[in-house]
Structures are given as structure tokens and as C-alpha cells.
Design an enzyme around this catalytic site. Structure first.
Site, PDB file in Angstrom:
ATOM      1  N   GLU A 196      -5.241   0.985   2.416  1.00 34.98           N
ATOM      2  CA  GLU A 196      -5.071  -0.041   3.487  1.00 34.98           C
ATOM      3  C   GLU A 196      -5.494   0.464   4.882  1.00 34.98           C
ATOM      4  O   GLU A 196      -5.847  -0.108   5.648  1.00 34.98           O
ATOM      5  CB  GLU A 196      -3.585  -0.389   3.492  1.00 34.98           C
ATOM      6  CG  GLU A 196      -3.533  -1.982   4.179  1.00 34.98           C
ATOM      7  CD  GLU A 196      -3.330  -1.672   5.513  1.00 34.98           C
ATOM      8  OE1 GLU A 196      -3.404  -2.774   6.365  1.00 34.98           O
ATOM      9  OE2 GLU A 196      -2.767  -0.785   6.062  1.00 34.98           O
ATOM     10  N   ASP A 255       4.621  -6.265   4.472  1.00 30.04           N
ATOM     11  CA  ASP A 255       3.764  -5.171   5.261  1.00 30.04           C
ATOM     12  C   ASP A 255       3.759  -5.486   6.717  1.00 30.04           C
ATOM     13  O   ASP A 255       2.817  -5.208   7.433  1.00 30.04           O
ATOM     14  CB  ASP A 255       2.364  -5.047   4.519  1.00 30.04           C
ATOM     15  CG  ASP A 255       1.782  -3.647   5.463  1.00 30.04           C
ATOM     16  OD1 ASP A 255       2.395  -2.930   5.715  1.00 30.04           O
ATOM     17  OD2 ASP A 255       0.571  -3.509   5.137  1.00 30.04           O
ATOM     18  N   SER A 308      -3.191  -6.359  11.832  1.00 31.92           N
ATOM     19  CA  SER A 308      -4.075  -6.817  10.814  1.00 31.92           C
ATOM     20  C   SER A 308      -4.062  -6.239   9.402  1.00 31.92           C
ATOM     21  O   SER A 308      -3.528  -4.925   9.236  1.00 31.92           O
ATOM     22  CB  SER A 308      -5.361  -6.244  11.239  1.00 31.92           C
ATOM     23  OG  SER A 308      -5.530  -6.638  12.544  1.00 31.92           O
ATOM     24  N   HIS A 357       0.842  -1.234  -0.132  1.00 30.84           N
ATOM     25  CA  HIS A 357      -0.157  -0.035   0.041  1.00 30.84           C
ATOM     26  C   HIS A 357       0.909   1.384  -0.002  1.00 30.84           C
ATOM     27  O   HIS A 357       1.842   1.150   0.713  1.00 30.84           O
ATOM     28  CB  HIS A 357      -1.117   0.013   1.051  1.00 30.84           C
ATOM     29  CG  HIS A 357      -0.561  -0.052   2.433  1.00 30.84           C
ATOM     30  ND1 HIS A 357      -0.367   1.194   3.383  1.00 30.84           N
ATOM     31  CD2 HIS A 357       0.033  -1.184   3.409  1.00 30.84           C
ATOM     32  CE1 HIS A 357       0.232   0.858   4.525  1.00 30.84           C
ATOM     33  NE2 HIS A 357       0.305  -0.851   4.533  1.00 30.84           N
ATOM     34  N   ASP A 362       5.994   1.577   7.060  1.00 31.47           N
ATOM     35  CA  ASP A 362       4.561   0.957   6.849  1.00 31.47           C
ATOM     36  C   ASP A 362       4.056   1.943   5.726  1.00 31.47           C
ATOM     37  O   ASP A 362       3.409   2.990   6.136  1.00 31.47           O
ATOM     38  CB  ASP A 362       3.865   1.057   8.123  1.00 31.47           C
ATOM     39  CG  ASP A 362       2.547   0.597   7.955  1.00 31.47           C
ATOM     40  OD1 ASP A 362       2.051  -0.037   7.026  1.00 31.47           O
ATOM     41  OD2 ASP A 362       1.835   0.642   9.045  1.00 31.47           O
ATOM     42  N   ASP A 390      -0.624   4.282   0.863  1.00 30.45           N
ATOM     43  CA  ASP A 390      -1.224   5.260   1.691  1.00 30.45           C
ATOM     44  C   ASP A 390      -0.447   5.040   3.091  1.00 30.45           C
ATOM     45  O   ASP A 390      -0.011   3.879   3.244  1.00 30.45           O
ATOM     46  CB  ASP A 390      -2.599   5.263   1.791  1.00 30.45           C
ATOM     47  CG  ASP A 390      -3.081   3.893   2.352  1.00 30.45           C
ATOM     48  OD1 ASP A 390      -2.390   2.814   1.851  1.00 30.45           O
ATOM     49  OD2 ASP A 390      -4.122   3.791   3.301  1.00 30.45           O
ATOM     50  N   THR A 395     -16.675  24.795  33.944  1.00 31.90           N
ATOM     51  CA  THR A 395     -17.415  23.850  34.749  1.00 31.90           C
ATOM     52  C   THR A 395     -18.918  23.347  33.733  1.00 31.90           C
ATOM     53  O   THR A 395     -19.626  24.142  33.667  1.00 31.90           O
ATOM     54  CB  THR A 395     -17.971  24.365  36.000  1.00 31.90           C
ATOM     55  OG1 THR A 395     -18.548  25.855  35.708  1.00 31.90           O
ATOM     56  CG2 THR A 395     -16.847  24.559  36.874  1.00 31.90           C
TER      57      THR A 395
END
Ligand code: BES
Ligand code: MN
Ligand code: MN
Length: 455
Positions: free
Chosen positions: A149, A176, A395, A83, A116, A85, A311
Site C-alpha cells: 500500500e 486505515d 489517499s 495493509h 498505519d 507494509d 563551492t
């Protein structure tokens, strides 16, 4: 091949750094043009490396870069996935140098996406270039590099379903993931799945004075915190009914086998400045981050967080929650169980909404396949050490889909390290790892072609 890599390494690094300068953050629409520019960059580099039929396949989101080199229909076909991105770089102030101005320091490249996955994906483009330059491409190859991804790959899922023939291959090759260390190479043999939800808790219909109303109406932030806290018990088991129903329990032998992979708990704690680790009772740290499911809050907000003090009892509180899944849990099942449970524990004084985000299924990849064995030989030759299989906690939802839709297994040849700090400030990628990857990949092709012959 090795000489070619050494002779061209400066150029390889410069090209990677040029790509790292483009902030291709898929999650943030502000970077739309940059994400698109990155797709163009990858396309151009694939063409330059010698791929045919290079194209941008349009989707409902960001384009998928496709290219191929078919040398001989009798040879096996490798489908490379990666990937272009990257994750958002926030918080910017924690970076030692700007995330999209890559620098080399201590033999590492620092930038968002360095590991990554721009750095790891680009190893494949350069390995392909090296094989083409040597007239030594032993397999057919197809590239499929996506730009979504980090936001769940939902358009890639559609693309895969609609392009069965185009993507026909014998194996899918992905860099990856990571490995245990540069002197303890490993190959990822499984990934966790994911169920990601956002929750909204509403108390009163407007923000209130916390003196006039405090004590008499539900404070949605207080309630949300209680609800979240109740989802782990004193042993750090997740309390959602049925959450563990389908969880694959490993045999003692399998757990014993897993425990043989080197792991230094003291170093682990030290590297994260932890005085102690934390997790599910009865499981080791390695097990907690690979074979066990989790529930984590990724972000929580509501009320006043500006300067000074206000508050107020907020009307609403929110959280983003991810659950990492292991074989045989499914994201649909777990999202449903979460939703039902979350609603059931909400007191009558608040309203709750659960919005499912993306999901993905867990996957275990075979270690007895020709492709895995070829990868193991490639690592052994490149590193001089036999790699061990390790199940990873991260993942990559598309991997399970490749298996389910295309019927193809993946080989997860990662070269990253935990210390690369992916998704964190100061992400980096070792130059050693980048070049070792470029060296190892052609060896995989070579052994895969050789070992497939007898099949
Ligand atoms: N490359 C990672 C996945 C990964 C990380 C695998 C570490 C093994 C070890 C990938 O880019 C990623 O970040 N995936 C997301 C999932 C996605 C649905 C947003 C993840 O794991 O959080
Ligand atoms: Mn990635
Ligand atoms: Mn990622």
C-alpha cells in the site's frame, strides 16, 4: 464479546507488538525478507483466528494474504482490506525509542506501523476471532491484506482485476484512516487521489567550480527552486494551467455542513508548533486538507550537503512532488498537465525530465448506504456518540479501484487520531483505540447483517 476482549487484551497487544517488531518497509528492498515474514505472520494469525482457505497470493511484488469464512451464501459478504507494509522509519534519530521495538507508554503503543496500518488491520483479525469464538459471525467475510500500500498498490490493482469472482462481496471494510477524536468519533467519507512525480533538472554536463563558472551558467538547484516556487501564486492557488478545470466545487450548503464537524484551529496550531496556518485563500483549514487539491514537494536534493562547505555548481537537481487530487480530477490528467507545464517553464539553459511515479483516484463514499448506516450505528453504540462523516486528505488508491473494477463501495471505519503521527517519527496507536476498534467491528457486522435483510 466485550468480556472476551477484556480477558484477552494482553494477548492481543502482545501479538500486535510481535508483528510491529518485523520491519516490513515495502519501499526499501533491504527489508524484503522482513516484509515476507510479516505476510507469513498475518497468514498464521488469520488461520489461528478461524479463517479458511488462507493463502499467500503471489504477485510481481509482495504477496497478498487472503482468507475467508463463508457461513451462509444467503448472508451478506464483507471484504476486509488492510495493509501489512509500513512507511520507512527514517529519520531514526528523531524516535524516542527504536521504531521496530514497540513500547507502551501513556497508554499508547509506539512503533512504526502501530496505527498505519498494522494496529488497525489487526483489530479486524481479533474482532473476527472474537466473533468466531462466540459462534456469532453474522456475515460471510473475506480478508485481503496487502504488502504494497505504501508504494502505490500497483500489484494489488492487477490482482483485483484478475480475481473478480474470488473477491465478490457486498461491501469493503477498511480501517486505515482516522477519526476526529475519541470523544468525537467520525467515519471517513472520502479520500483524495494522488499524482506523484519525480523531476530532474540538468544544467552543465558536470559539477563546476562555482567561482570559475558561477554567474554564467544555469545553477539547476536555483532554477528548480524558482520553478517550484512559481507553481503557487500569492493566494496559494496552483498555477498549472487547467489544474482546477475539473475540481468539484462544493455548494455553500455542503461547505456549511462540513464546517459543523468540530475543529479547533488554536489546538491544531499548537499541536504542530505553528504560529500560523498556510494554504489556499478562501478555504478553511479543514477544507484545505479534504476538498481542495494540493501540490507539495516531498523531497529535494542536489549539490553538496556534506560537512563543511564545498563551492560547486551541481550538474543536476531533483525533487519528488506529490499532488493530492479531489473529485473529478484524475491522476492521468493532472500528471499530464504538470509535465507539460513543468517543461514549459524551464529556461533554455537547463534540460528537464519528469518521471511519473504512482497515482490514484479520489473517492467519495456514500453516507446513505446500508453499510454506512450500519457503521454509524456501530460507532454510536461503542462510543456512545453519533459519528459524523468527514472527508479525509489522505489517499488509499485501491478504494477508487474497488468501486471501478468490482463495483463495490467501501466503508472507511478508521480509529486513528492525528496525534498518532502516522508516517512521522514516534508513530503511536492508543490502546483505547485498538480495543475500541475490536469492539466496534463486530457491531458493524451485526447491524450490517440485520439491516441488509430488508434489502
Ligand atoms: N493510511 C494511509 C492513508 C490515510 C492517511 C488516509 C490519513 C486517511 C488519513 C495510507 O497508508 C497512506 O499513507 N497512503 C499514501 C498513499 C500511497 C499511494 C503512498 C498517502 O496518503 O500518502
Ligand atoms: Mn495506511
Ligand atoms: Mn500510510
Amino acid at each position: 464479546m466485550k468480556n472476551y476482549i477484556t480477558e484477552n487484551k494482553e494477548r492481543f497487544l502482545e501479538e500486535l507488538m510481535d508483528m510491529l517488531r518485523i520491519p516490513s518497509v515495502s519501499a526499501d528492498p533491504k527489508f524484503k525478507d522482513d516484509v515476507l515474514r510479516t505476510a507469513d505472520y498475518v497468514k498464521q494469525k488469520l488461520e489461528a483466528a478461524g479463517a479458511d482457505k488462507v493463502e499467500l497470493c503471489q504477485t510481481a511484488g509482495y504477496p497478498i494474504v487472503y482468507g475467508e469464512k463463508m457461513v451462509d451464501p444467503a448472508l451478506p459478504t464483507v471484504l476486509v482490506y488492510g495493509h501489512y507494509d509500513v512507511q520507512p522509519a527514517d529519520p531514526y534519530e528523531l524516535w524516542n525509542s527504536p521504531p521496530f521495538e514497540p513500547v507502551i507508554k501513556n497508554d499508547k503503543i509506539y512503533a512504526r506501523g502501530a496505527c498505519d496500518d498494522k494496529g488497525q488491520m489487526y483489530m479486524h483479525v481479533k474482532a473476527f476471532e472474537a466473533m468466531m469464538q462466540h459462534n456469532a459471525l453474522p456475515c460471510n467475510v473475506k480478508f485481503m491484506i496487502e504488502g504494497e500500500e505504501e508504494v502505490g498498490s500497483s500489484n494489488l490493482g492487477t490482482f483485483v482485476k484478475n480475481n473478480f469472482d474470488k473477491l465478490k462481496a457486498d461491501v469493503i471494510l477498511i480501517s486505515d484512516t482516522g477519526m476526529l477524536g475519541n470523544d468525537t468519533p467520525s467515519i471517513t467519507s472520502g479520500l483524495r487521489g494522488m499524482s506523484y512525480v519525480e523531476v530532474e533538472v540538468t544544467g552543465p554536463n558536470r559539477d563546476l567550480h562555482s567561482g570559475s563558472y558561477g554567474g554564467a551558467v544555469a545553477n539547476p538547484i536555483n532554477i528548480l527552486c524558482q520553478m517550484i516556487a512559481s507553481m503557487h501564486d500569492e493566494n496559494n492557488h496552483i498555477t498549472i494551467p487547467g489544474f482546477y478545470d475539473n475540481v468539484e466545487e462544493l455548494s455553500e450548503e455542503e461547505r456549511h455542513e462540513m464546517a459543523r464537524a468540530p475543529f479547533d484551529l488554536e489546538k491544531y496550531k499548537q499541536s504542530l508548533a505553528l504560529t500560523d496556518v498556510h494554504g489556499e485563500k478562501g478555504y478553511s483549514t479543514r477544507e484545505r486538507i479534504s476538498i481542495r487539491p494540493t501540490l507539495d514537494v516531498n523531497g529535494i536534493w542536489g549539490g553538496y550537503t556534506g560537512d563543511g562547505a564545498k563551492t560547486v555548481i551541481a550538474s543536476k537537481a531533483y525533487a519528488k512532488i506529490s499532488m493530492r487530487l479531489v473529485p473529478n480530477q484524475t491522476s492521468e490528467e493532472i500528471t499530464e498537465k504538470f509535465t507539460k507545464h513543468f517543461k514549459s517553464i524551464a529556461p533554455a539553459s537547463v534540460q528537464v525530465v519528469v518521471k511519473p511515479h504512482h497515482g490514484g483516484e479520489p473517492v467519495v463514499t456514500p453516507t446513505n448506504s446500508v453499510a454506512y448506516q450500519a457503521a454509524a450505528r456501530a460507532y454510536e453504540e461503542a462510543f456512545g456518540i453519533k459519528p459524523v462523516p468527514v472527508r479525509s486528505g489522505g489517499s488509499i488508491p485501491i478504494v477508487a479501484m474497488f468501486k471501478q473494477v468490482l463495483g463495490i463501495d467501501s466503508v472507511l471505519m478508521g480509529f486513528g487520531l492525528d496525534s498518532d503521527a502516522i508516517h512521522s517519527p514516534n508513530e503511536s496507536f492508543g490502546i483505547f483505540n485498538f480495543l475500541k476498534g475490536i469492539e466496534t467491528i463486530p457491531l458493524f457486522y451485526k447491524y450490517y447483517a440485520e439491516m441488509s435483510k430488508g434489502e
